[in-house]
Scaffold this active site. Structure first.
Site, short mmCIF file in Angstrom:
data_model
loop_
_atom_site.label_atom_id
_atom_site.label_comp_id
_atom_site.label_asym_id
_atom_site.label_seq_id
_atom_site.Cartn_x
_atom_site.Cartn_y
_atom_site.Cartn_z
N ASP A 221 0.83 -1.20 0.00
CA ASP A 221 0.00 0.00 0.00
C ASP A 221 0.87 1.26 0.00
OD1 ASP A 221 -2.88 0.86 0.45
OD2 ASP A 221 -1.94 1.91 2.13
N GLU A 271 14.48 -15.01 1.07
CA GLU A 271 14.78 -16.04 2.08
C GLU A 271 13.88 -17.25 1.88
OE1 GLU A 271 14.09 -14.09 5.86
OE2 GLU A 271 15.69 -12.63 5.49
C1 GLC Z 1 -4.31 2.93 -0.64
C2 GLC Z 1 -5.53 2.05 -0.49
C3 GLC Z 1 -6.66 2.91 -0.08
C4 GLC Z 1 -6.33 3.58 1.25
C5 GLC Z 1 -5.00 4.32 1.17
C6 GLC Z 1 -4.48 4.64 2.52
O1 GLC Z 1 -4.42 3.84 -1.65
O2 GLC Z 1 -5.76 1.35 -1.67
O3 GLC Z 1 -7.86 2.20 0.02
O4 GLC Z 1 -7.33 4.47 1.59
O5 GLC Z 1 -4.01 3.53 0.56
O6 GLC Z 1 -4.03 3.48 3.16
#
Ligand code: GLC
Length: 567
Positions: A221, A271
């Site tokens: 993310d 790993e």
């Molecule tokens: C990413 C995720 C989204 C979230 C953001 C903050 O873009 O896909 O859903 O709100 O990160 O974590």
């Protein structure tokens, strides 16, 4: 030849380290997928229950959006504990059972890792609040004094992605204002300081924790946000994502130092046998996306361009061509995405009137109107969506599918504002309705109270039209979108060899004709009038074919076919 210089031949039955290169990956948004314990919230056991459905659909892997303990300030992307399961969604034992069931059915499992920020409920943030300015606990996050004599001005002009300032000021229990902390998203999502070795080490522990439990890969993310230029005075940032500079000069996103972090992650992935895989969520300039995908880093990165592309032959051609080139340069395979939990579902984007480009400005206004202004062209949206999907599935690389797209779901634009959960709604001062319309729990059957999702009402209201599109209703119907996805995914498995793509000149700018190899061509007619169908056997079609005056089959507008030109 001695034993030591004998070539290393991988065992024929050993794990395939390249499984991800051309995989179809199905994204599950766990809280809205399937609920087995009757609380209206999907759970991990719900995923296990649906493994046979996913295997029959024909996907190769399942990616789970966050299922970790969370206050749900941002749909679970505010993680309170990276190494546990939200008790409302199950236990670690449930997770292990899900992985075992997926693996037994031949499916890989990918989990979402959220490294840019924690939840404000995370033990680290709680420690930081208690420890006070200058402490080691605060140094895991980005705390700063405010500007101005009384410190009442935020430390910089940085804006949150959800709207408003990216800084929130703490207040002591007696009401005295204190330091500010950075959050590029909601205030409940404080940003970590990745220059802190403790932060880096802890994420390595988390990656090993899930890898040891059998997880095959990670979706990373906000991968482009981890490294920040925090040298004072804090410089102004650029507008978000696609407006980013290509030289890594933004103080918040896509900085060159971020790559060293992911080189460390790669050492952890390696790993394992086979090495764990990863895909970066990096909303950066096209030419910078592939840096995250280098084999020495995450290995793959999302290409989100199709989520913003209008229904237009030239737009698709350019996106396909440029992303294949960039992927080849990095040594990764490309990725393709039409829908996910952050964007308006693609059938709805394609139902907007001509001239609307499907971008955020168009879709935000449409969502605010409750999906009534403009009225979508309902005949057209699914036709186009299925045609785009079949073209996407013909491309070399991984295809990421979002739960419910196999049912042809469109966005639930009619959600009442009092039911919205996405922080975007409040943070944008009600200017943007947010992403809940793509996160409504799935319809599995036509029955009340929750269309087979749960034995009670779902946590986001489901619309009445779900009864007509439920999975059980579509199952076995030769014309349904579910049958179409199953047929296309099955054909993709049988046909796919190599990673090459050739362009075939169709002699018509509205027609995109590509060849994967001699037995597999994909032809999309982006126009509205039907065109001659190239010679060959039709393997899969996104919709019914047309018939010419001579009785020969023709390719209708807004339709894709896969052909074997030899037969
Ligand atoms: C990413 C995720 C989204 C979230 C953001 C903050 O873009 O896909 O859903 O709100 O990160 O974590």
């Amino acid at each position: 030849m001695t034993d030591t210089d004998a070539p290393v031949v991988p065992a024929a039955s050993g794990p395939d380290p390249d499984w991800w290169r051309q995989a179809t990956v199905y994204q599950v948004y766990p809280r809205s997928f399937a609920d087995t314990d009757g609380d209206g919230l999907g759970n991990v056991a719900g995923v296990t229950e649906k493994v046979p459905y996913l295997a029959a659909l024909g996907v190769d892997a399942v990616w789970l959006s966050p299922f970790y303990p969370s206050e749900l300030a941002d749909g679970g992307y505010d993680v309170a504990d990276y190494r546990d399961v939200d008790p409302r969604l199950g236990t670690l034992e449930d997770f292990d059972a899900m992985v075992a069931a997926a693996h037994a059915a031949g499916l890989k499992v990918i989990v979402d890792i959220v490294p840019n920020h924690t939840s404000d409920q995370h033990v680290w943030f709680q420690e930081a609040l208690a420890a006070g300015p200058g402490s080691a606990a605060r140094a895991r996050y980005v705390f700063r004094d405010g500007l101005g004599e009384d410190g009442a001005t935020p430390p910089s002009t940085w804006q949150s992605n959800f709207g408003g300032s990216a800084w929130t000021r703490l207040t002591l229990p007696d009401g005295t204002p204190e330091q500010w902390y950075l959050h590029l998203f909601a205030p409940e999502q404080p940003d970590l300081d990745w220059s802190n070795p403790e932060v880096r080490e802890d994420f390595h522990t988390t990656l090993r924790f899930w890898s040891d439990r059998g997880v095959d890969g990670f979706r990373v993310d906000v991968a482009h946000g981890l490294a920040k230029d925090l040298v004072e005075p804090l410089r102004d940032a650029n507008p978000k994502d696609f407006g980013l500079p290509v030289d890594g000069s933004d103080p918040l996103y896509d900085r060159d130092e971020v790559h060293e972090i992911f080189e460390g992650w790669r050492r952890v992935f390696d790993e394992y046998d086979p090495p764990r895989t990863a895909v970066a969520e990096a909303w950066v300039a096209r030419e910078r996306v592939s840096l995250y995908a280098r084999p020495t880093e995450l290995g793959q990165a999302f290409n989100f361009e199709l989520t913003r592309a209008p229904w237009d032959a030239d737009a698709f051609r350019t996106i396909i061509e440029s992303n294949l080139l960039l992927a080849a340069e990095s040594g990764a395979s490309s990725t393709w995405v039409l829908s996910n939990h952050d964007v308006v579902r693609h059938p709805s984007r394609y139902g907007l009137p001509d001239g609307a480009d499907g971008g955020e400005a168009d879709t935000d206004a449409w969502l605010l109107s409750g999906g009534t202004d403009p009225e979508l062209d309902r005949d057209r949206w699914l036709r186009r969506a299925r045609a785009a999907t079949l073209l996407m599935l013909a491309l070399p690389g991984s295809a990421y599918l979002y739960q419910g797209e196999e049912l042809g779901l469109h966005e639930v634009a009619e959600l009442r504002v009092e039911d919205l959960q996405d922080p975007v709604w409040t943070r944008s001062s009600h200017q943007r309705k947010g992403r809940d319309g793509s996160r409504v729990p799935l319809p599995w059957t036509p029955e009340a109270p929750a269309y087979g999702f749960s034995s009670t009402t779902a946590h986001l209201p489901q619309p009445a039209w779900f009864a007509d599109v439920a999975a059980s209703v579509q199952d076995g119907d030769p014309g349904s979108t579910l049958t179409f996805y199953r047929t296309a995914l099955d054909a993709r498995h049988r046909l796919q060899q190599g990673e090459e793509l050739d362009w075939v000149d169709a002699g018509d700018p509205q027609v995109v004709h590509v060849a994967r190899h001699e037995g597999w061509h994909s032809v999309t007619n982006f126009g509205t009038a039907d065109v001659a169908l190239p010679a060959g056997t039709v393997l899969v079609a996104s919709g019914p074919l047309a018939e010419g005056v001579d009785g020969a089959a023709r390719l209708p507008g807004e339709t894709t076919v896969w052909l074997d030109p030899r037969g």
